[in-house]
Design an enzyme around this catalytic site. Structure first.
Site, PDB file in Angstrom:
ATOM      1  CG  HIS A 121      -1.928   2.859  -3.330  1.00 20.93           C
ATOM      2  ND1 HIS A 121      -2.855   2.974  -4.331  1.00 20.93           N
ATOM      3  CD2 HIS A 121      -2.077   1.622  -2.821  1.00 20.93           C
ATOM      4  CE1 HIS A 121      -3.541   1.848  -4.426  1.00 20.93           C
ATOM      5  NE2 HIS A 121      -3.081   0.996  -3.529  1.00 20.93           N
TER       6      HIS A 121
ATOM      7  CD  GLN B 273      -2.807  -1.156  -0.045  1.00 24.22           C
ATOM      8  OE1 GLN B 273      -3.537  -0.201  -0.312  1.00 24.22           O
ATOM      9  NE2 GLN B 273      -2.726  -2.225  -0.820  1.00 24.22           N
TER      10      GLN B 273
ATOM     11  CG  HIS C  44     -48.022  21.362   6.022  1.00 26.15           C
ATOM     12  ND1 HIS C  44     -47.494  22.562   5.616  1.00 26.15           N
ATOM     13  CD2 HIS C  44     -47.155  20.401   5.584  1.00 26.15           C
ATOM     14  CE1 HIS C  44     -46.354  22.347   4.983  1.00 26.15           C
ATOM     15  NE2 HIS C  44     -46.124  21.038   4.944  1.00 26.15           N
TER      16      HIS C  44
ATOM     17  CG  ASP D 196      -6.091  -2.138  -3.234  1.00 26.40           C
ATOM     18  OD1 ASP D 196      -7.100  -1.659  -2.697  1.00 26.40           O
ATOM     19  OD2 ASP D 196      -4.926  -1.858  -2.873  1.00 26.40           O
TER      20      ASP D 196
ATOM     21  CD  GLU E 107     -44.189  20.348  13.121  1.00 28.64           C
ATOM     22  OE1 GLU E 107     -44.398  20.493  11.903  1.00 28.64           O
ATOM     23  OE2 GLU E 107     -43.525  19.414  13.598  1.00 28.64           O
TER      24      GLU E 107
ATOM     25  CD  GLU F 179      -8.711   3.242   1.309  1.00 30.26           C
ATOM     26  OE1 GLU F 179      -9.247   3.212   0.190  1.00 30.26           O
ATOM     27  OE2 GLU F 179      -7.543   3.662   1.500  1.00 30.26           O
ATOM     28  CG  HIS F 180      -7.390  -0.820   2.520  1.00 34.01           C
ATOM     29  ND1 HIS F 180      -6.776   0.316   2.001  1.00 34.01           N
ATOM     30  CD2 HIS F 180      -8.228  -1.262   1.562  1.00 34.01           C
ATOM     31  CE1 HIS F 180      -7.230   0.538   0.776  1.00 34.01           C
ATOM     32  NE2 HIS F 180      -8.109  -0.402   0.484  1.00 34.01           N
TER      33      HIS F 180
END
Length: 434
Positions: A255, A252, A414, A354, A409, A320-321
Site C-alpha cells: 500500500h 498490505q 427554561h 479491500d 441549574e 485497522e485490519h
C-alpha cells in the site's frame, strides 16, 4: 506478558495524527484561495498539480459511457459483481437501523428517525493505485443510505481519464462525477464553487494533503474518518501456513512506504518461517520497491506464549485490519475488542475486504479502533429524535419537573417554559405570569 521480538520496526512507530507543518500551511492556503476565488482557484491548482484543465471538470454522460466502453467486458462484470456484494451488505446494515416511536408515559410520545444526509462528496484516489474500490465503499454506500445527491471526484492519471474509476463511480450511483484531485477536489466539494455544489459530508481516503484538507474542513462539513496509513495485524498459531502468512503481510505492505504490517504468533517456528517467506516472495513481487521498504521500516514479528496473550497484545495495537489464522479463529470475536475489521480463518484475507467481499474498507487507523468503527451506512444517516406531548396532565407534570430541574441549574428562562405548561394545563398559580 512474555514477548519475543524476532523482527522490530526500524522506523519509530508514531500515533501522532497531526500533519507536517508544510502540509498544514499548503492546505490552509489552498482552501482559503478556493473559498475566495471558486472555480478559478480550482482550475489553477488542477493545472499546477495534475496538469489538467479541461473546459469542464464535470464529466458528461458521453464521457462516462465512453469510459465504460473502453474497459474489457470482464472488468465491467467484475465491478458490477463487487458492487452487488457491497450493496447486499450495506442494505442489510440499513435494514438494521429502524425508526421507532414509543409512549414513555401516558400522553408523552418520543420517537427516532434515521434521516439520510442530503448531499455527500466522495473522493476516489488515483496516482500509483487508482482505488476504484473506494467508489463502491463510499458512493454506493451513501446511495443505499438514501442520500439524495452524491458527488464523486477522482484525479486524472497522467492527463488521461481513469476509465475504471469512472465506470465504478457511475455504476455505484454517483449523481455527478468530476475529474479533480487533491486539495482542490476536497475543498471545492466542501465550500462549493460556481459549478460544484457544496456538500454536507465528505468521505473517502487520500494522500496526506487530502487527509489534512478533511481535517481543516471538519466542522464545516462532516467527514468519515481521519485516515492514516493502512495497517495489518496477523494473529497465527502453529497450524498457520508460513507461505500464506507472508503473502498476506506483503499484500498490505505494498500500500505504501509507511504501512505497519505485524505478525503475532504463539509459534516461534511459524514466525521464523514467515520471515523467511517474506524475503523469498519479495524477490518476485512487482511492488517490491514499496513493500520491501514498508516491511523493513514498519514490519514487526512478535512471539507470545499463549493465545490469550496474543489477543491481549492485539487489542493494544488496535489495528485497522486483523487477520486471525488460528485453529479456532471465531474465538477472536469474544476475546478482542479493538480492531477496525476482523478476517477470520485462512480462507479469509484482508485483500477480500479491500477489494471484493462486500464489507466496507474505509476503516479506523492509528488506534482509532479503540473508539470508532469504520465507514458504514449509518455514517450517512442522521439519527434524529422527536417529541410530542398530547396529554394535558402529562404536559403540566413535565412543566413542574422542568421548572425545578432548570432552576437547579440557574436557567430561569427554561424554567418559565415549564411554568407556562403547568399553569395552562394544571392550573398552577405562577407569580411571574400576570
Amino acid at each position: 506478558m512474555v514477548q519475543t521480538f524476532l523482527k522490530v520496526a526500524q522506523s519509530q512507530e508514531t500515533q501522532d495524527t497531526s500533519s507536517p507543518p508544510h502540509v498544514v500551511e499548503i492546505v490552509k492556503t489552498a482552501i482559503a484561495k478556493i473559498r475566495a476565488e471558486g472555480d478559478a482557484a480550482v482550475r489553477e491548482f488542477s493545472e499546477k498539480f495534475d496538469k489538467w484543465s479541461p473546459k469542464s471538470f464535470r464529466l458528461t454522460q458521453e464521457q462516462i459511457d465512453a469510459s465504460i466502453a473502453a474497459l474489457p467486458e470482464q472488468t465491467v462484470k467484475d465491478i458490477k459483481q463487487v458492487q452487488a456484494n457491497v450493496r447486499r451488505f450495506a442494505e442489510a446494515q440499513r435494514s438494521s437501523l429502524t425508526d421507532f416511536e414509543i409512549e414513555t408515559q401516558p400522553g408523552v410520545i418520543l420517537g427516532q428517525k434515521n434521516v439520510p444526509i442530503e448531499k455527500v462528496g466522495c473522493y476516489i484516489p488515483g496516482g500509483r493505485y487508482p482505488l476504484l474500490a473506494s467508489a463502491h465503499m463510499t458512493i454506493l454506500t451513501a446511495k443505499v443510505a438514501g442520500c439524495k445527491k452524491v458527488i464523486g471526484c477522482t484525479p486524472p492519471i497522467l492527463g488521461e481519464i481513469p476509465h475504471a474509476s469512472v465506470a465504478a463511480m457511475h455504476l455505484a450511483g454517483a449523481d455527478e462525477i468530476y475529474l479533480l484531485g487533491g486539495v482542490q477536489a476536497v475543498a471545492a466539494m466542501a465550500v462549493g464553487t460556481e459549478t460544484i455544489d457544496k456538500v454536507h459530508f465528505l468521505a473517502g481516503p487520500g494522500n496526506a494533503f487530502v487527509a489534512e484538507a478533511k481535517r481543516q474542513l471538519f466542522g464545516e462539513v462532516g467527514i468519515d474518518l481521519f485516515a492514516g496509513p493502512t495497517e495489518l495485524l496477523i494473529l497465527a498459531d502453529a497450524k498457520a501456513r508460513a507461505h500464506t502468512v507472508a503473502c498476506d503481510l506483503l499484500s498490505q505492505a505494498e500500500h505504501g512506504y509507511d504501512t505497519p504490517v505485524i505478525l503475532i504468533s504463539t509459534s516461534e517456528q511459524l514466525a521464523m518461517d514467515a520471515i523467511a517467506e517474506v524475503e523469498k516472495q519479495l524477490k518476485t513481487l512487482r511492488t517490491a520497491d514499496v513493500a520491501s521498504k514498508s516491511w523493513a521500516d514498519h514490519g514487526q514479528v512478535i512471539v507470545v506464549s499463549s493465545l490469550d496473550e496474543m489477543y491481549a497484545l492485539a487489542d493494544q495495537f488496535a489495528s485497522e485490519h486483523v487477520q486471525v489464522m488460528t485453529e479456532n479463529p471465531r474465538e477472536a470475536l469474544t476475546k478482542m475488542s479493538h480492531y477496525g475489521a476482523l478476517f477470520l480463518g485462512e480462507k479469509t484475507c484482508t485483500s477480500y475486504g479491500d477489494k471484493c467481499i462486500g464489507t466496507n474498507h474505509v476503516l479506523p487507523t492509528r488506534k482509532a479502533a479503540r473508539f470508532t468503527g469504520g465507514l458504514w451506512v449509518g455514517k450517512f444517516l442522521k439519527t434524529c429524535s422527536y417529541q410530542h406531548v398530547i396529554d394535558d396532565e402529562a404536559s403540566g407534570e413535565l412543566g413542574r419537573l422542568c421548572g425545578r430541574a432548570a432552576r437547579a441549574e440557574n436557567f430561569e428562562g427554561h424554567a418559565r417554559s415549564g411554568d407556562v405548561r403547568a399553569h395552562l394545563y394544571l392550573g398552577d398559580k405562577v407569580d411571574w405570569i400576570q
